[in-house]
Enzyme design. Structure first.
Site, PDB file in Angstrom:
ATOM      1  CG  HIS A  43     -36.448 104.022 105.560  1.00  0.00           C
ATOM      2  ND1 HIS A  43     -35.691 103.673 104.643  1.00  0.00           N
ATOM      3  CD2 HIS A  43     -37.870 103.591 105.246  1.00  0.00           C
ATOM      4  CE1 HIS A  43     -36.337 102.949 103.805  1.00  0.00           C
ATOM      5  NE2 HIS A  43     -37.527 102.812 104.097  1.00  0.00           N
ATOM      6  CG  HIS A  89     -37.250  96.533 100.278  1.00  0.00           C
ATOM      7  ND1 HIS A  89     -37.990  95.473 100.211  1.00  0.00           N
ATOM      8  CD2 HIS A  89     -37.639  97.482 101.367  1.00  0.00           C
ATOM      9  CE1 HIS A  89     -38.754  95.674 101.019  1.00  0.00           C
ATOM     10  NE2 HIS A  89     -38.549  96.991 101.584  1.00  0.00           N
ATOM     11  CG  ASN A  90     -30.051  98.780 100.321  1.00  0.00           C
ATOM     12  OD1 ASN A  90     -30.490  98.357  99.141  1.00  0.00           O
ATOM     13  ND2 ASN A  90     -29.826 100.045 100.376  1.00  0.00           N
ATOM     14  CG  HIS A  91     -30.591  97.389 106.486  1.00  0.00           C
ATOM     15  ND1 HIS A  91     -30.749  98.307 107.585  1.00  0.00           N
ATOM     16  CD2 HIS A  91     -29.630  97.536 105.729  1.00  0.00           C
ATOM     17  CE1 HIS A  91     -29.414  98.850 107.641  1.00  0.00           C
ATOM     18  NE2 HIS A  91     -28.928  98.495 106.293  1.00  0.00           N
ATOM     19  NE  ARG A 110     -47.650  98.753  98.116  1.00  0.00           N
ATOM     20  CZ  ARG A 110     -46.673  97.732  98.288  1.00  0.00           C
ATOM     21  NH1 ARG A 110     -47.144  96.595  97.299  1.00  0.00           N
ATOM     22  NH2 ARG A 110     -45.570  97.808  99.075  1.00  0.00           N
ATOM     23  CD  GLU A 306     -42.301  99.091 107.571  1.00  0.00           C
ATOM     24  OE1 GLU A 306     -41.629  98.689 106.646  1.00  0.00           O
ATOM     25  OE2 GLU A 306     -41.953 100.187 107.850  1.00  0.00           O
ATOM     26  CB  SER A 307     -49.322  93.994 105.819  1.00  0.00           C
ATOM     27  OG  SER A 307     -48.948  93.312 107.074  1.00  0.00           O
ATOM     28  CG  ASP A 490     -30.825 110.872  93.558  1.00  0.00           C
ATOM     29  OD1 ASP A 490     -31.878 110.386  94.443  1.00  0.00           O
ATOM     30  OD2 ASP A 490     -30.686 111.988  93.599  1.00  0.00           O
ATOM     31  N   GLY A 527     -36.443 110.414  94.157  1.00  0.00           N
ATOM     32  CA  GLY A 527     -35.390 109.627  94.951  1.00  0.00           C
ATOM     33  C   GLY A 527     -35.648 108.718  96.022  1.00  0.00           C
TER      34      GLY A 527
END
Lengths: 735, 231
Positions: A43, A89-91, A110, A306-307, A490, A527
């Site tokens: 990621h 932001h799939n999962h 952001r 990851e706030s 993409d 992308g």
């Protein structure tokens, strides 16, 4: 020394751990292992995709910033630049759809204002299972509500998007968020941090325990345990984001900010190491100074949180207070938490005590890279076996058209975009529903057309061609709006890249996108890669969502897909051919996903050039890409003008194709246009110049959609009736 | 004629209002920070759309307690024109400057679309450039636009001409089908008894230029200018 079980759970393998030991010359501590694990995850580190992504063409006369920054940027004239990016932001959305989708919007926005650009439009590309499934309805409704809740609140209009429904996404929906922003070309901000002694500042929301290891979560397949992993999903606060937009843009305007980066995936770890690495700097940070909303957080938790709605910036020494004052005016924290050094090392202190000491580049740039094995999947040979002559003939084309117009992949998406404020900032001059949305650039006489597109069924059948078609179709949509395609962003959504068959799909897709981008002369400027989109071991269709930005030279010469005047001639511009392969018709009426979609890049390029010229010359009243559902659906969609519907009557011949193919086939490189009959001669001349076939098939008028095929009337339907079915289909499915 | 557009934290449409006043109507305009304790010198104060304070608690509730609202109340009492659009309308009801409340839309979803408004009468500072019964094409974009007010108060408002706009169809028919959000009596915009404070859910600044597919919203700003010039 860290137990193998611990680092393996964090996502590192034994060789990678050994590499860390070698880099550091010692065993890492727990915090350091956590930092390497997130930064070396696919990621953040693109360890599997990086070598393949190099294939993309990324340069062009308009490009001001290619891949590698928070977002890409292109020159759109008058000293202005558009900054653009798409991200997945799939999962998180599979586990908590509202917050997952909402924070997806927050994150991409952001990325845009971090570049100094005011976010001017958001788009989204969504994939779900079929709406007949109850959980899918929940995921769909909550994800849309999340996008609306966040995007509306921050005042960034959601102007366009796409959504497809297919069983392959049932366990792993896709939420891809795209944003573009506007900035003066010479004011683009960057994330590189340089100048030893400059101050490192933390601004925005406070840090909590939410989202720890979100990046790692994104780098594994979803399973039954995923429900248990709610901690990796973050909770968004759009109000804070809105304040952060205003404060950040105001602060950047002072000229005292040397570098700035969003704290997205991997939070402080990513922002500290990447900023330092890009600027060939080191950084010393004391995390005891980080504003927190929970007590007792460990250095590991603070570095990995990851706030949302947080940024890291480097302010020129001596100007910290000016920056701080601006953030405080907007009610936000702004704290000096450290300073830049010149030794390339990131040192994390916790109340003066050294908690981590790592070379910035070893995390941010020297990610392990894997050249994965690629193997053609077995299914490819099977789906290629497609003899369309074996398909039973369906005689009742009227009911086929009615079925297709109700298909959720074809039906109106207004249930979705009605929930999005798509007019804020008063730039949206072509509203959602046309082939692309059009934004004016105030004070310039020019405009932008934007769209995002991908038919993943084509990509499943042939990842190379399907991906090239995604680029071609997105570009075609922009062209149909009167814009010249200027840049691509993409979002590459695939299964587990450690499986050779998935990696093959990925590589083929990137090659297909690259070929199409080269052919059209449109660079990829930004992308995101999202792997591990699998559930219960089954991967989604390869889904490379392609966002295209186009520039309209004269905003008065914009075009929409809707018929406007009774009596206008209706024309198919482009290349007829067989198109049942992978079509919505084939799936809907014959239950099959088979065949090989095809695309001729040279023909496509000529078609787009011809159509753009025709619009720029003021010849066309409407232009609509012929896509899912073929010519018959395209005709119907062009009739459904919200400013007043029209009927249409056409005569076509099947000309060597099956009759169902002539009506519902999805052959590429075709555009349905309408124009005043007096302008037909000019259009014919233009088509001849571009060597593009042209067929006058009928005229706008009446209150029905009438199609005569091979001299017999096969479709004669009331517009009012089919339009309401098309408009209401998605909402009905949810009721 | 000087306009002031208030910025609350979370206001989104301040720039849109400024653009229309400045570029379309060609009148001077200032932004007013929510902490300002005076709004002296402005002929018309606009509370713009958006999500003031994230609309946390209730839409407009927190903003109605902003320092600037004290000054806005004074200005309203002095007879200055005050115009609340969408979130601004919500702030005005929360501040008690306009009667009634704005509840969540009947379908419990945000709704963004162009629709039609019937102008009830043109005897108001905000509608005098329209003809009575004129149908305007103006968009809405809100989650909480479902207007409600006590029936007794409503009767009084009707009598005093405080209802300015109702949702209608393209032909001006005020019907249940034309009501997007469940508003009582299809009410889209109202004014106070004195007629100098107005709130409307639809966005006139989003339809004040032909390029935005309707310039009907301009009539609201023109009415304000006409009224101010006649004073």
């Amino acid at each position: 020394m860290i137990e193998p079980k611990v680092y393996r759970e964090m996502g590192l393998n034994d060789a990678e751990y050994a590499q860390i030991v070698e880099i550091l010359g010692r065993h890492p501590n727990y915090t350091e292992v956590g930092m390497y694990a997130v930064m070396w995850s696919e990621h953040c580190g693109y360890k599997y995709s990086r070598p393949v992504l190099k294939l993309f063409p990324t340069a062009g006369p308009r490009v001001l910033q290619g891949p590698g920054e928070n977002a890409g940027a292109v020159d759109v004239g008058d000293g202005m630049a558009v900054v653009m990016k798409i991200e997945s932001h799939n999962h998180p959305s599979a586990v908590e759809p509202y917050e997952g989708a909402a924070t997806g919007v927050g994150g991409i926005v952001r990325d845009i204002f971090t570049m100094g650009a005011r976010p001017m439009a958001a788009l989204n590309s969504l994939r779900f299972g079929e709406l007949s499934d109850a959980r899918t309805r929940y995921l769909f409704d909550r994800a849309v509500a999340g996008i609306a809740g966040y995007g509306n609140c921050i005042g960034v209009p959601s102007v366009a998007g796409e959504v497809y429904f297919d069983d392959c996404y049932e366990g792993n929906p896709l939420i891809n968020a795209m944003c573009l922003g506007l900035v003066k070309s010479d004011k683009i901000a960057r994330s590189s941090a340089s100048g030893a002694g400059n101050s490192v500042m933390y601004v925005g929301a406070k840090t909590g325990r939410d989202g720890i290891h979100g990046a790692t979560f994104a780098s594994v397949e979803l399973s039954d345990e995923s429900e248990e992993r709610r901690s990796p999903t973050q909770v968004g606060d759009p109000f804070t984001e809105k304040l952060l937009i205003e404060a950040t843009l105001e602060a950047l305007n002072t000229g005292h900010i040397v570098g700035i980066q969003d704290m997205g995936a991997a939070g402080l770890t990513c922002s500290t190491t990447e900023m330092a690495a890009k600027g060939d700097s080191g950084m010393e940070v004391d995390i005891s100074l980080v504003p927190r909303r929970e007590e007792g957080m460990t250095p590991y938790e603070i570095m990995l949180s990851e706030s949302q709605e947080r940024m890291l910036l480097v302010a020129a020494k001596g100007h910290e207070n000016e920056v701080k004052d601006i953030f405080e005016k907007w009610g936000l924290d702004a704290v000096v938490i450290g300073r830049l050094t010149d030794d390339g090392i990131v040192r994390i202190y916790d109340n003066g005590e050294l908690a981590a000491e790592v070379p910035a580049k070893s995390l941010a740039e020297d990610t392990p890279v894997y050249y994965m094995e690629a193997r053609i999947p077995d299914y490819i040979a099977q789906v290629k076996h497609f003899d369309k002559d074996e398909l039973p003939q369906i005689e009742d084309f009227e009911s086929v058209l009615e079925v297709l117009l109700r298909r959720h992949n074809i039906a109106s998406k207004e249930y979705i975009y009605r929930q999005y404020d798509h007019m804020a900032q008063i730039n949206t001059v072509v509203l959602p529903g046309s082939d692309a949305s059009v934004l004016r650039l105030k004070g310039t006489g020019r405009g932008l057309a934007v769209t995002v597109d991908c038919n993943s069924r084509y990509c499943y059948l042939d990842p190379y061609t399907g991906s090239a078609i995604a680029v071609a179709e997105a570009a075609r949509n922009v062209v149909c709006s009167g814009a010249e395609p200027a840049a691509v962003t993409d979002c590459l959504n695939f299964g587990n890249p450690e499986k050779p068959e998935i990696f093959w799909q990925f590589r083929q897709a990137v090659e297909g996108i690259s070929a199409a981008c080269r052919a059209f002369g449109v660079p990829v400027i930004s992308g995101n890669v999202s792997f591990y989109n699998e559930s219960q071991g089954v991967a989604i269709y390869p889904t490379p969502a392609i966002g295209v930005l186009g520039v309209i030279e004269d905003i008065e010469r914009r075009c929409t897909s809707f018929f406007k005047n009774d009596g206008d001639a209706v024309v198919v511009l482009g290349f007829n051919g067989p198109g049942l392969d992978g079509s919505e018709y084939l799936k809907a009426m014959h239950g099959r996903v088979a065949g090989c979609p095809s695309l001729d890049l040279d023909k496509e390029k000529r078609l787009q050039a011809c159509c753009l010229k025709a619009i720029r010359s003021g010849l066309l009243a409407s232009a609509h890409d012929i896509a899912e559902g073929g010519l018959a659906v395209a005709l119907a969609e062009s009739c459904f003008n919200t400013e007043g519907s029209h009927g249409v009557s056409v005569e076509i011949s099947s000309d060597g194709l099956r009759q169902d193919d002539a009506l519902f086939g999805e052959a590429q490189s075709r555009i349905l246009v309408s124009l005043a009959p007096s302008k037909l001669d000019k259009l014919m001349k233009l088509a001849a110049e571009h060597d593009v076939p042209l067929m006058v098939i009928g005229a706008v008028g009446g209150s029905n959609l009438i199609i005569d095929l091979d001299e017999s009337r096969v479709i004669d339907l009331q517009i009012e009736k089919i339009e309401s079915a098309w408009r209401g289909s998605i909402e009905e499915a949810l009721a | 004629m000087k306009f002031g557009v208030v910025i609350f934290p979370g206001s989104n449409c301040d720039c849109d209002c400024c653009r229309v006043v400045e570029q379309v109507m060609e009148e001077p305009v200032d932004l007013i920070w929510h902490e300002a304790d005076s709004v002296d010198g402005y002929d018309c104060i606009i509370l713009p759309g958006g999500f003031s304070y994230g609309n946390y608690l209730r839409a407009g509730a927190i903003a109605s307690h902003s320092p600037v609202m004290g000054a806005v109340k004074e200005a309203a009492a002095d007879g200055k024109l005050v115009m609340g659009i969408c979130n601004g309308f919500q702030v005005l009801t929360e501040a008690g400057l306009l009667p009634g409340v704005l509840q969540r839309n009947k379908n419990l979803r945000f709704i963004c679309k162009f629709l039609h408004l019937k102008v009830e009468h043109n005897k108001s500072a905000f509608t005098n450039a329209c003809s009575p019964g004129q149908v305007l094409r103006i968009p809405i974009a809100h989650d909480e636009g479902n207007y409600y007010v006590d029936p007794k108060v409503l009767a009084e408002m009707e009598e005093k001409g405080q209802i300015l706009f109702r949702y209608c169809d393209a032909d001006g028919m005020v019907s249940a089908e034309a009501n997007p959000n469940g508003s009582l009596g299809n009410i889209a915009g109202i004014c106070n008894r004195e007629g100098n404070v107005m709130g409307m859910m639809p966005y006139p600044e989003r339809s004040a230029e032909e390029i935005l597919t309707s310039a009907d919203g301009r009539l609201i700003f023109e009415s304000v200018l006409r009224h101010l010039k006649e004073l």
